[in-house]
Design a protein around this motif. Sequence first.
Motif, short mmCIF file in Angstrom:
data_model
loop_
_atom_site.label_atom_id
_atom_site.label_comp_id
_atom_site.label_asym_id
_atom_site.label_seq_id
_atom_site.Cartn_x
_atom_site.Cartn_y
_atom_site.Cartn_z
N SER A 1 -7.55 -61.00 -40.35
CA SER A 1 -6.64 -60.76 -41.48
C SER A 1 -6.14 -62.07 -42.09
O SER A 1 -5.78 -62.11 -43.26
N ASP A 2 -6.10 -63.13 -41.31
CA ASP A 2 -5.64 -64.43 -41.83
C ASP A 2 -6.24 -65.50 -40.91
O ASP A 2 -6.15 -65.39 -39.68
N TRP A 3 -6.84 -66.53 -41.53
CA TRP A 3 -7.51 -67.51 -40.67
C TRP A 3 -7.48 -68.89 -41.31
O TRP A 3 -7.66 -69.04 -42.53
N THR B 1 -9.72 -72.93 -36.81
CA THR B 1 -10.14 -72.15 -35.63
C THR B 1 -9.04 -71.24 -35.11
O THR B 1 -9.15 -70.69 -34.01
N THR B 2 -7.97 -71.07 -35.85
CA THR B 2 -6.89 -70.18 -35.44
C THR B 2 -6.52 -69.26 -36.58
O THR B 2 -6.80 -69.57 -37.75
N LEU C 1 -0.15 -63.83 -25.19
CA LEU C 1 -0.21 -63.02 -26.41
C LEU C 1 -1.22 -63.57 -27.39
O LEU C 1 -1.19 -63.23 -28.59
N THR C 2 -2.11 -64.43 -26.93
CA THR C 2 -3.14 -65.00 -27.79
C THR C 2 -4.51 -64.53 -27.33
O THR C 2 -4.83 -64.60 -26.13
N LEU C 3 -5.31 -64.06 -28.28
CA LEU C 3 -6.64 -63.57 -27.97
C LEU C 3 -7.68 -64.61 -28.36
O LEU C 3 -7.55 -65.30 -29.37
N TRP D 1 -2.55 -59.55 -33.96
CA TRP D 1 -2.55 -60.48 -32.82
C TRP D 1 -2.89 -61.89 -33.31
O TRP D 1 -3.68 -62.09 -34.24
N ARG D 2 -2.30 -62.86 -32.62
CA ARG D 2 -2.69 -64.25 -32.84
C ARG D 2 -4.00 -64.48 -32.11
O ARG D 2 -4.19 -64.03 -30.97
#
Length: 472
Positions: free
Chosen positions: A412-414, A417-418, A450-452, A428-429
Motif C-alpha cells: 500500500s505504501d513503499w 526497501t521499507t 510487528l514488522t514483516l 503492517w509495516r
Amino acid sequence: MNIYRAMVRSWRFCRQAIRIFALALILGSASLFSAAPTAGSERVALLLRLNGAVSPASADYVKRSLELANERGVTLVVLQMDTPGGLDTSMREIIRAILASSVPVASFVAPSGARAASAGTYILYASHIAAMAPGTNLGAATPIALGGSGFDGDDDRDRKQQQPRNAPEAKAVNDAAAYLRGLAELRNRNADWAERAVRDAASLSSIAAQREKVIDFTATTVDDLLAQANGHTVRVGEADIRLDTTGLIVQNVEPDWRTRLLSVIADPNVALILMIIGIYGLIFEFLTPGAVIPGTVGGICLLLGLYALAMLPVSYAGVGLVVLAVALFVAEAHTPTFGVLGLGGAVALVLGATILFDTDVPDLEVSWPVLVGVGISGLAFSFIVARLAFTARRHAVVTGAEQMIGISGKVSDWTDTTGYIVAHGERWRAVSAERLTVGVDVTVIAREGLTLEVARKPRRDQRPLEGREKSA
C-alpha cells in the motif's frame, strides 16, 4: 391517574386471592388431620420386602416405612427378608429404627430358598418376632476385614474357633460378637449361638434355628406368621405388649421413587459409570469451551457419582488411582504425548475402579463387564487424543505469530526497501530485500515483532515461462 387506579385494583385482587388460598389451605389441612388415623386405630399389618444386599437404599426404605407405621399406629410390621448381607452402617440404621419403633416388627426369612446371612442375622435378632420359612437359613455373621479376606485359614477342620490374624480384625470380631449377643439377650434368644455365628461363621437351617431357640417359630406364609404370632408377648420400649393379630389386613409397602432412585445411584456399577461420564464430560467441556452439553451432563453425573461414593465404603487407594487417571487424561489432552499418558491413565482408571469399593458383598461389587467398559473408554479417549495430535501436526498453523508466515498481501505504501502492506485486512509495516512498488502482491516470509519481511509474489505464469526458455 389511570395507572394508579389499575395498581389499586390489582392489589385488591391479589389480597382477595391470598385470602381464598389461605382459607382453602386451612380447610384442606383440617380435613387431612381429621382423616389421619390415631395411634393404634388401624388393624393393619404393613409388609416390607428387603431383597438383595443391605444398602443405603434399603435402609432408607425400612426407616421411612417404620416411620409411616408409627404415624399410622398399625398393629404390626412384617419385614420379609432375602439378603446375603450388606453394609454395616446400613444394617445398624435398620436395627436402630427397629429398636426405636413403637410398633412391633416381625422379621420373616422367606420364601423357601431365601437366606438371612451376615447383616440379615443381626436384623433378625433385633426384631420383636423372628420367623423363617422352611428351606431357609441364617448365620455367617463374621465381619469381613477391610482390605482382607477374613480370618487366617488353617487346614485343621476340627478347630472350633478361628482366630483373628491381627488386632484390627480382633477388634471388629469382638465388637460384632458383643453387638449380636446384646441383641440376643434383649430378645431372650440363644446368645451363645449368636456369638458362634460371629466368631465361627456358623449357620443354621430354619428347623435347626427353631430348635436352638434362635427364632420364635417357622411359618410358610405371611398369614401363617400372623396366626402363630397371635398371643405372643413382646417388649416394645419399656412396655410388654401382647400381640393380637387376628383379622389383620396385610398391606404391601412398595418403595417409592426416592428409594428406587437411591437404589440405582447407590449401586457401585452405576456410581462408577456416573463418575466416568462426569470426568469425560468435564474434560471435553474444557477442551471445547462453549459446547455446554458435555459440561452440563458431566457435572450432573459427577455430582451424583460423588453422592453415591459418600454412601458406600470406598478405598483411599482406589480414589487415589482414579484421581491420578484424571490427571493423566488432562495432561494428555493439553500436552499430547501420542497416547502414552492416556494409556497410563486408562490403566490407573481400571485399577482404581477395581479396588474403589471396599466390600466383599456380592451385590455391592463392581462387575467385570463394567471394568472392561471402563478400560475400553480409557483406551478410546487416548486414541482420540493421539489421533487429534497427529492430525494437528499435518495442518497449517492458524494462530499465533507462525500463522503469518506464508500469507499473501499487497503493497500500500513503499519507499526503497521499507513500507506498508495490507494483509488479512490489516496494515503492517514491512521490509524487503528488493525494491517494491504500490500494488505489488507479496508473500510474508518472516516476522520480527510487528514488522514483516516480505518478498515479491511470483506470477503464476513465471515458472512455465522459465520452463519454456530452458527447453528452447
